[in-house]
Design a protein around this motif. Structure first.
Motif, PDB file in Angstrom:
ATOM      1  N   VAL A   1      10.132  -6.689 -13.913  1.00 49.67           N
ATOM      2  CA  VAL A   1       8.731  -6.690 -13.516  1.00 49.67           C
ATOM      3  C   VAL A   1       7.865  -7.499 -14.470  1.00 49.67           C
ATOM      4  O   VAL A   1       6.806  -7.993 -14.112  1.00 49.67           O
TER       5      VAL A   1
ATOM      6  N   ILE B   1      -0.188  -8.450 -11.956  1.00 50.22           N
ATOM      7  CA  ILE B   1      -1.232  -8.194 -10.977  1.00 50.22           C
ATOM      8  C   ILE B   1      -0.820  -7.035 -10.098  1.00 50.22           C
ATOM      9  O   ILE B   1       0.346  -6.804  -9.847  1.00 50.22           O
ATOM     10  N   THR B   2      -1.784  -6.335  -9.616  1.00 49.89           N
ATOM     11  CA  THR B   2      -1.504  -5.323  -8.612  1.00 49.89           C
ATOM     12  C   THR B   2      -2.555  -5.485  -7.538  1.00 49.89           C
ATOM     13  O   THR B   2      -3.560  -6.143  -7.742  1.00 49.89           O
TER      14      THR B   2
ATOM     15  N   ALA C   1       2.689   2.444  -5.842  1.00 52.45           N
ATOM     16  CA  ALA C   1       2.063   1.629  -6.888  1.00 52.45           C
ATOM     17  C   ALA C   1       2.963   0.534  -7.450  1.00 52.45           C
ATOM     18  O   ALA C   1       2.474  -0.539  -7.794  1.00 52.45           O
ATOM     19  N   THR C   2       4.277   0.773  -7.570  1.00 53.54           N
ATOM     20  CA  THR C   2       5.095  -0.323  -8.119  1.00 53.54           C
ATOM     21  C   THR C   2       5.328  -1.389  -7.053  1.00 53.54           C
ATOM     22  O   THR C   2       5.483  -2.561  -7.370  1.00 53.54           O
TER      23      THR C   2
ATOM     24  N   ALA D   1       3.077  -2.330  -5.138  1.00 54.21           N
ATOM     25  CA  ALA D   1       1.835  -3.123  -5.178  1.00 54.21           C
ATOM     26  C   ALA D   1       1.970  -4.303  -6.118  1.00 54.21           C
ATOM     27  O   ALA D   1       1.225  -5.267  -6.039  1.00 54.21           O
ATOM     28  N   LYS D   2       2.929  -4.229  -7.034  1.00 50.21           N
ATOM     29  CA  LYS D   2       3.091  -5.310  -8.018  1.00 50.21           C
ATOM     30  C   LYS D   2       4.129  -6.334  -7.579  1.00 50.21           C
ATOM     31  O   LYS D   2       4.453  -7.250  -8.326  1.00 50.21           O
TER      32      LYS D   2
ATOM     33  N   GLU E   1       9.620   4.080 -10.176  1.00 56.70           N
ATOM     34  CA  GLU E   1       9.708   2.832 -10.932  1.00 56.70           C
ATOM     35  C   GLU E   1      11.140   2.597 -11.420  1.00 56.70           C
ATOM     36  O   GLU E   1      11.669   1.495 -11.345  1.00 56.70           O
TER      37      GLU E   1
ATOM     38  N   GLN F   1       5.277   2.220 -16.438  1.00 55.03           N
ATOM     39  CA  GLN F   1       5.342   3.043 -17.638  1.00 55.03           C
ATOM     40  C   GLN F   1       4.864   2.259 -18.866  1.00 55.03           C
ATOM     41  O   GLN F   1       4.072   2.743 -19.662  1.00 55.03           O
TER      42      GLN F   1
ATOM     43  N   THR G   1      -4.207  11.845   2.553  1.00 59.17           N
ATOM     44  CA  THR G   1      -2.917  12.099   1.910  1.00 59.17           C
ATOM     45  C   THR G   1      -2.131  10.800   1.894  1.00 59.17           C
ATOM     46  O   THR G   1      -2.196  10.027   2.839  1.00 59.17           O
TER      47      THR G   1
ATOM     48  N   ASP H   1       0.817  -1.219   0.000  1.00 58.16           N
ATOM     49  CA  ASP H   1       0.000   0.000   0.000  1.00 58.16           C
ATOM     50  C   ASP H   1       0.852   1.272   0.000  1.00 58.16           C
ATOM     51  O   ASP H   1       0.319   2.366  -0.068  1.00 58.16           O
TER      52      ASP H   1
ATOM     53  N   TRP I   1      -6.487  -1.276  -2.135  1.00 60.11           N
ATOM     54  CA  TRP I   1      -7.528  -1.395  -1.106  1.00 60.11           C
ATOM     55  C   TRP I   1      -8.778  -0.613  -1.502  1.00 60.11           C
ATOM     56  O   TRP I   1      -8.678   0.546  -1.919  1.00 60.11           O
TER      57      TRP I   1
ATOM     58  N   GLU J   1       7.071  11.060 -13.424  1.00 56.84           N
ATOM     59  CA  GLU J   1       6.015  10.055 -13.344  1.00 56.84           C
ATOM     60  C   GLU J   1       6.588   8.677 -13.011  1.00 56.84           C
ATOM     61  O   GLU J   1       6.014   7.918 -12.246  1.00 56.84           O
ATOM     62  N   ASP J   2       7.741   8.378 -13.589  1.00 57.30           N
ATOM     63  CA  ASP J   2       8.274   7.040 -13.389  1.00 57.30           C
ATOM     64  C   ASP J   2       9.529   7.030 -12.521  1.00 57.30           C
ATOM     65  O   ASP J   2      10.297   6.081 -12.553  1.00 57.30           O
TER      66      ASP J   2
END
Lengths: 265, 635
Positions: free
Chosen positions: A152, B84-85, A133-134, A136-137, A257, B73, A240, A130, B88, A253-254
């Protein structure tokens, strides 16, 4: 029916024991933040009071003084086999990275050095899905090539609790026993178990750290929460994101990542 | 100030107790559906919407909800989900973990990873396209993985003019397919993910739809309950010897254990009691540990236990076997072929297994299946696997935790599978010596003395082969020839043992195994007595024949009476094949139950190619060469 925290704990202990049973040599990364403190605590539970592998701090010399103080106290009280790895200077980092990311890349380089030097086949780390975002993978057992890169696109399947534990020479695996926890879970568990916390997380003069990083790239947030209960109350209301105070996440943005693909936690 | 804190409301906390996987064909809108649902339920952090708008604008497209999840990206540039991600979602009832699975064929193994950890699933189907290749395959895999809570979202209803008739058409075809799998959708909901119709709020555009919204459906699902009601299974993860204690650790997969319980350890088949449940940290050491929790125990006696063993209670033990069938989802990059040896991971156990046969490859599009010589990437198949060591496991339907496995080839996970024992017996009873006070009698007369007297060694000539292969015919004729030659000989077959010694046994796999075990023991006693005993039994399982070989030692001679199934079926001397084909005999070797031909028999006699006389000649030659005493032996 076991409680939610009991379930999270059981899953993490299972993962720690799998790592210990299947991978050798093994080390645990310790950033001294709230997550990796909870992780150390879970390790002590899994192995009945002792941590049967070295605990590694990637040190940039830029942590806040309270962090160093806390580290030395805990390492002594918990009888840890502590390895302090000094990270290489910023001048040696990829100059095409944005400034804060370049600073963060020092840890990646330190991590590579300590892995090469001590020959770890497995490194336990306290990242959570959580947070970012990366992340999360991520997989629970996440293989890394010899240059620490995270592919990835080619992540191994994780079916039920069967993890990838076989690797060719020269690669290692990152093990993530906290992947399924949330920020709030960590705080509730820390409270229940009475886990020691770096005091920087508690508000002083209207500010506190929500996520702890080096002093040059992490900012405190406005807060009056001075106990765990107050932190839990604050987080339950906040909209937040946790890493809002981490400047490197917002440079491009990346940005994150790119850092993670090349080995950053 | 302290007072106000104490009086403050306890923080709102709802555990993320439901794990939900979203599956479906590529471009049917899974990521869009999740992104929009997160927004509509107020689950996104501040600033996320603005970030999405900026990212979408940069790429010159309208607001793209899928960017919430497609964080990489490459995913955003190509508008596909690669991996997969997890994220919540706040529903009115709970926080739920959403697992977004890729729909692309090449990322199928990632989809299975996601689905394997879920409690419930949303199958997304495009209203205009209907069910497509990956929709069917994903549904099949959900079922294989044991997921039973499924809701179908018929997406992009805006693109078909919110047409009720079109929705009904798609709904019927999805429901038909699921029904053929044995699955029932909890609901089929018409939605438009892009516009948020029937996700969190009811859509005014589809007044004809009176069922629940997708969000209402999610709140009706339940997390998989911790299986405390099933028999105890504790796969041993490790044994710690950090100090004077020997602590066995593992996770209680099913059932409950308590201090003082007698535990049976499989496959060693030995028992000990739980002396203590070990504990570290705040609170007291528990006296009872239930399914879902990890545990460390010590035993009252120093039993040798290692990682991979399974602890249970003695009265509900797991199956012990070295052969089983599995339904596999093959994700290896190279095809699966019979004879291949792979690493099996089952619970905490690992064992080398050989693919004895590929029994069926299933077409996940038509649900048909047929014979195949190989299994290709992303196909589903049924195989028979054999290990050298005994394995402790359960049928998947009886206990999913100990009835599922993965296969590893080198460094790669190549298959996910579920276990079924159809046609194979539990070997535990056959390995257990119940009478422990019996000592073998030490005979004063030895085998050499008997051989000199008889002119031949004692022997068990074990005929194995399909029904109709010619075993009995050859056994009777061989007995006659041996008798004429002056040898001490006797035939054991179904007729003389099934009516007496084994009259208590039926034809279920376990009974058939016991039948063979008894015949083997009797035959080896005959051989000890100096006789040449010929047995005539189908004896379909290799494990059973190996057990007899163990009992009889060097006196055992396995002769494979070989004939093609088609030849045997044509002969059908007792009319049994006809009955089996008509379904009147449930477990008939060669038709509905397996036959495992010997791997290295002492002799193969092929009755489809040779006459009875020729076959008999081969057998007699073998006896003269290996069982009869040669003159030099006597001298």
């Amino acid at each position: 029916m076991p409680s939610h925290l009991d379930q999270l704990e059981a899953r993490s202990i299972y993962i720690l024991r799998e790592a210990f049973a299947c991978i050798e040599p093994l080390g645990m990364l310790w950033s001294i933040g709230k997550d990796s403190n909870a992780l150390l605590w879970l390790a002590r539970k899994a192995f009945f009071g002792r941590v049967p592998f070295p605990v590694i701090q990637l040190d940039t010399g830029m942590e806040l003084p309270e962090v160093y103080e806390f580290r030395d106290l805990i390492a002594r009280d918990w009888n840890l086999d502590l390895v302090i790895e000094q990270c290489p200077p910023e001048e040696e980092m990829d100059p095409t990275l944005p400034p804060a990311s370049r600073s963060a890349a020092r840890k990646t380089a330190g991590l590579k050095n300590v892995t090469d030097r001590l020959g770890f086949r497995g490194l336990i780390a306290g990242i959570r899905r959580d947070e970012q975002a990366t992340r999360a993978k991520e997989r629970v057992f996440s293989p890394r090539s010899s240059d620490n890169a995270w592919d990835v696109r080619e992540q191994p399947p994780e079916l039920w609790d069967q993890y990838k534990t076989e690797f060719p020479d020269g690669t290692h695996v990152r093990i993530h026993p906290l992947l399924h926890w949330t920020e709030l879970d960590i705080w509730r568990y820390s409270k229940r178990e009475d886990i020691p916390i770096v005091p920087l997380y508690f508000a002083r003069e209207g500010k506190r750290y929500r996520s702890l990083g080096e002093k040059n790239i992490t900012l405190p947030i406005d807060s009056t929460a001075s106990t765990i209960d107050e932190i839990i109350a604050e987080l339950s209301e906040t909209r937040t994101s946790e890493r809002a105070g981490r400047t490197m996440d917002h440079e491009a943005e990346d940005a994150f990542e790119r850092l993670r693909s090349s080995g950053y936690l | 100030m302290a007072d106000t804190i104490e009086q403050a409301q306890p923080p709102r906390f709802r555990p993320a107790d439901l794990r939900l996987v979203v599956v479906g064909h590529v471009d049917h809108g899974k990521s869009t559906l999740i992104g929009r649902l997160l927004h509509d339920t107020d689950s996104l952090p501040d600033g996320k919407l603005e970030e999405l708008k900026a990212v979408s604008e940069k790429r010159g497209m309208p607001l793209e909800w899928s960017f919430v999840l497609d964080a990489l990206q490459a995913e955003r540039d190509q508008a596909v989900t690669i991996d997969i991600t997890q994220i919540w979602l706040r529903t009115p009832r709970r926080d739920c973990v959403i697992i977004d699975a890729p729909g692309h064929r090449e990322f199928l193994r990632n989809m299975v990873s996601g689905a394997a950890s879920a409690d419930a699933a949303v199958l997304v189907v495009d209203a205009s396209e209907g069910m497509r290749e990956q929709s069917r395959r994903h549904a099949y895999l959900l079922n294989l993985l044991g997921l039973r809570q499924v809701v179908v979202a018929v997406n992009k209803m805006d693109l078909v003019g919110h047409d009720a008739a079109r929705f009904d058409e798609v709904r019927r075809s999805v429901e038909d397919f699921l029904r053929d799998l044995g699955l029932r959708a909890s609901a089929v909901v018409p939605v438009s993910a892009r516009h948020g119709e029937n996700l969190a709020t009811r859509a005014a555009e589809m007044p004809w739809y009176e069922g629940p919204t997708l969000l209402e459906m999610l709140d009706r699902f339940e997390p998989s309950a911790a299986p405390v009601d099933r028999p105890l299974r504790l796969p041993i993860q490790d044994v710690y010897k950090f100090d004077h204690r020997r602590i066995l650790v593992g996770r209680v997969e099913t059932g409950v254990l308590r201090v003082g319980d007698q535990l049976l350890f499989s496959p060693a088949n030995r028992t000990a009691r739980i002396a203590t449940i070990e504990h570290w940290g705040p609170g007291e050491a528990p006296v009872e540990v239930r399914a879902g929790r990890t545990v460390g125990i010590t035993l009252d006696e120093p039993l040798f236990v290692e990682r991979g063993d399974v602890a249970s209670h003695a009265d509900h033990a797991p199956v012990l076997t070295n052969v089983f069938r599995a339904s596999l989802f093959w994700i290896g990059r190279k095809p699966l072929l019979p004879g291949q040896t792979l690493m099996l991971k089952l619970g905490t156990d690992r064992a080398a297994v050989t693919v004895q046969s590929i029994d069926r490859v299933i077409d996940t599009q038509t649900l048909g299946g047929g014979d195949a010589v190989q299994v290709r990437t992303n196909e589903v198949c049924e195989v028979t696997l054999r290990s050298r060591e005994m394995l402790a496991l359960d049928e998947h339907s009886a206990n999913p935790a100990t009835g599922r496995c993965v296969l590893v080839d080198g460094f790669d996970t190549v298959a996910a599978g579920v276990v079924n024992m159809r046609g194979y017996p539990d070997q535990r009873q056959l390995l257990t010596v119940k009478s422990t006070n019996i000592q073998e009698v030490d005979h004063l007369l030895n085998a050499t003395a008997r051989a000199w007297r008889n002119g031949h060694h004692g022997a068990v000539i074990w005929f194995t082969g399909l029904s109709g292969a010619g075993k009995s015919t050859l056994a009777m004729r061989a007995e006659q020839r041996l008798f004429q030659r002056g040898f001490q000989t006797y035939v054991l077959d179904g007729d003389n043992v099934r009516h007496g010694l084994n009259s208590d046994l039926g034809f279920a796999p376990a009974d058939r195994a016991e039948n063979i075990r008894r015949v083997g023991e009797v035959a080896s006693l005959f051989a000890n007595a100096g006789l040449i005993v010929i047995t005539s039994f189908i004896s379909p399982y290799r494990a059973d024949r190996e057990r007899v070989r163990k009992a009889a030692g060097s006196a055992f001679h396995e002769i494979y009476i070989k004939a093609d199934l088609s030849v045997c079926e044509k002969r059908d001397p007792k009319g049994l094949y006809r009955k089996a084909r008509a379904g009147e005999i449930p477990e008939f070797t060669g038709i509905s139950a397996p036959y495992e031909p010997p791997e290295t028999p002492e002799l193969v006699v092929d009755t489809s190619r040779r006459s009875v006389e020729e076959c008999l000649e081969e057998i007699m030659e073998y006896v003269e060469a290996h069982i009869a005493l040669r003159t030099s032996d006597v001298a």
